[in-house]
Design an enzyme around this catalytic site. Structure first.
Site, mmCIF file in Angstrom:
data_model
loop_
_atom_site.group_PDB
_atom_site.id
_atom_site.type_symbol
_atom_site.label_atom_id
_atom_site.label_comp_id
_atom_site.label_asym_id
_atom_site.label_seq_id
_atom_site.Cartn_x
_atom_site.Cartn_y
_atom_site.Cartn_z
ATOM 1 C CG ASP A 196 -1.780 1.228 1.360
ATOM 2 O OD1 ASP A 196 -2.211 1.740 0.301
ATOM 3 O OD2 ASP A 196 -2.046 1.692 2.485
ATOM 4 C CB SER A 197 0.247 4.751 -0.778
ATOM 5 O OG SER A 197 -1.005 4.782 -0.130
ATOM 6 C CE1 TYR A 243 2.756 5.453 -3.449
ATOM 7 C CE2 TYR A 243 1.541 3.651 -4.453
ATOM 8 C CZ TYR A 243 2.699 4.141 -3.881
ATOM 9 O OH TYR A 243 3.791 3.320 -3.756
ATOM 10 N N GLY A 244 -2.830 9.080 -3.733
ATOM 11 C CA GLY A 244 -4.165 9.467 -4.198
ATOM 12 C C GLY A 244 -4.277 10.792 -4.905
ATOM 13 C CB CYS A 286 -2.952 0.887 -2.394
ATOM 14 S SG CYS A 286 -3.006 2.617 -2.899
ATOM 15 C CG ASN A 287 -9.475 0.971 -2.899
ATOM 16 O OD1 ASN A 287 -10.397 0.428 -3.472
ATOM 17 N ND2 ASN A 287 -9.179 0.721 -1.639
ATOM 18 C CB THR A 288 -4.639 5.212 -5.291
ATOM 19 O OG1 THR A 288 -5.512 5.869 -4.374
ATOM 20 C CG2 THR A 288 -4.146 6.193 -6.325
ATOM 21 C CD GLU A 348 -1.791 8.200 7.280
ATOM 22 O OE1 GLU A 348 -0.819 8.815 7.697
ATOM 23 O OE2 GLU A 348 -1.735 7.267 6.459
ATOM 24 C CB CYS A 401 -9.799 5.025 0.174
ATOM 25 S SG CYS A 401 -8.280 5.587 0.984
ATOM 26 C CB THR A 402 -6.699 0.492 2.055
ATOM 27 O OG1 THR A 402 -5.686 1.379 1.604
ATOM 28 C CG2 THR A 402 -6.946 -0.568 1.017
ATOM 29 C CG HIS A 403 -5.928 5.623 4.794
ATOM 30 N ND1 HIS A 403 -5.142 5.136 3.787
ATOM 31 C CD2 HIS A 403 -5.090 6.201 5.692
ATOM 32 C CE1 HIS A 403 -3.883 5.421 4.061
ATOM 33 N NE2 HIS A 403 -3.815 6.055 5.199
HETATM 34 N N1 DGL Z 1 -4.177 3.724 0.366
HETATM 35 C C1 DGL Z 1 -4.687 4.689 -0.586
HETATM 36 C C2 DGL Z 1 -5.903 4.113 -1.301
HETATM 37 O O1 DGL Z 1 -6.436 3.078 -0.920
HETATM 38 C C3 DGL Z 1 -5.041 5.999 0.079
HETATM 39 C C4 DGL Z 1 -3.850 6.763 0.554
HETATM 40 C C5 DGL Z 1 -3.101 7.460 -0.562
HETATM 41 O O2 DGL Z 1 -3.611 8.435 -1.128
HETATM 42 O O3 DGL Z 1 -2.013 7.017 -0.871
HETATM 43 O O4 DGL Z 1 -6.330 4.681 -2.270
#
Ligand code: DGL
Length: 261
Positions: free
Chosen positions: A3-4, A35-36, A66-68, A145, A179-181
């Site tokens: 993940d990011s 990454y988003g 990570c969805n992005t 976070e 988004c995984t957050h």
């Molecule tokens: N983990 C990223 C996602 O699932 C979100 C955090 C990011 O922007 O890197 O898209």
């Protein structure tokens, strides 16, 4: 799994419940988070480097937690990997379609995921009659976070974003946390979504769906041992990790090893 940052630990949590005997190698690219809001080529380049780190550790399956990265880089990652690669978008889209009763699906995600159109495509490819509405919610990542996940500030931010989503489609009955957050904000998002809709709204996150997809992908390659698998965590930056990571993982953590990609 990569993940990011630490958001992907919500996927580790789901995977370790579903496949407790598997060893997991997790890489959080904290140094380059987020990454988003980056350009697709940048996300693809970073994602390829993360995947190569995992392949060098001889993994048998890659999960893009990570969805992005999933929305943007899945084709490039699959092309570069000798082992199966599972992204977050297809399992999330399939879960949303299984949950919706009227086909009206809201997707909240990062800006890059929204711009990729990946969720709308994945939902449309499975059910052309479904109506997805996607909204970027950039402030939710720092809230998760910071650990401000169910207080008045989280509720205000959730309300402001979700009001925009429900203004665009009042009939949404299923909300994808794309988004995984976001699973950390599940309660507040679910509560505010129900208030705005005036009825039940199903909340779907891709973490559990990815764990199920991992079971299918492993097939006879699944580790059947009863002892708990190892969890080895690596990160490209480790400032604040000890404080933030356990919230996402939901279990004590032995620590992250700092790596340079
Ligand atoms: N983990 C990223 C996602 O699932 C979100 C955090 C990011 O922007 O890197 O898209």
């Amino acid at each position: 799994m990569f993940d990011s940052g630490v958001g992907g630990l919500t996927v580790v949590h789901a995977l370790r419940r579903t496949l407790p005997g598997e060893d997991v190698v997790y890489l959080g690219d904290m140094a380059r988070l987020p990454y988003g809001n980056k350009a697709p080529r940048t996300v693809e380049r970073y994602s390829l480097a993360c995947q190569q780190f995992l392949l060098d550790r001889r993994v048998k399956l890659v999960l893009i937690a990570c969805n992005t990265a999933s929305a943007i880089a899945l084709p490039a990652l699959e092309a570069a990997s000798p082992v199966p690669v599972i992204g977050a978008v297809a399992p999330g889209a399939a879960s949303a379609l299984a949950a919706t009763r009227n086909g009206h699906i809201g997707v909240i995600c990062t800006l890059a995921t929204m711009r990729s159109g990946a969720y709308a495509q994945a939902i449309g490819a499975r059910d052309a009659a479904a109506i997805p509405t996607t909204l970027a919610c950039p402030l939710l990542v720092p809230l998760a976070e910071e650990g401000w996940t169910d207080d008045e500030i989280a509720a205000l931010v959730a309300r402001r974003y979700l009001a925009q989503l429900f203004e665009r489609d009042r009939a949404i009955d299923t909300l994808v946390l794309g988004c995984t957050h976001y699973p950390l904000l599940r309660e507040v998002l679910g509560r505010v979504a129900c208030e705005l809709a005036g009825r039940e709204v199903a909340i779907v996150d891709s973490a559990s769906a990815m764990a199920e997809a991992a079971v299918d992908a492993l097939g006879s390659n699944e580790n059947q041992r009863t002892a708990a698998g190892r969890l080895d965590c690596f990160a490209t930056d480790i400032s604040r990790l000890d404080e933030v990571a356990p919230r996402f993982l939901g279990e004590p953590l032995t620590g992250f090893e700092l790596v340079d990609l």
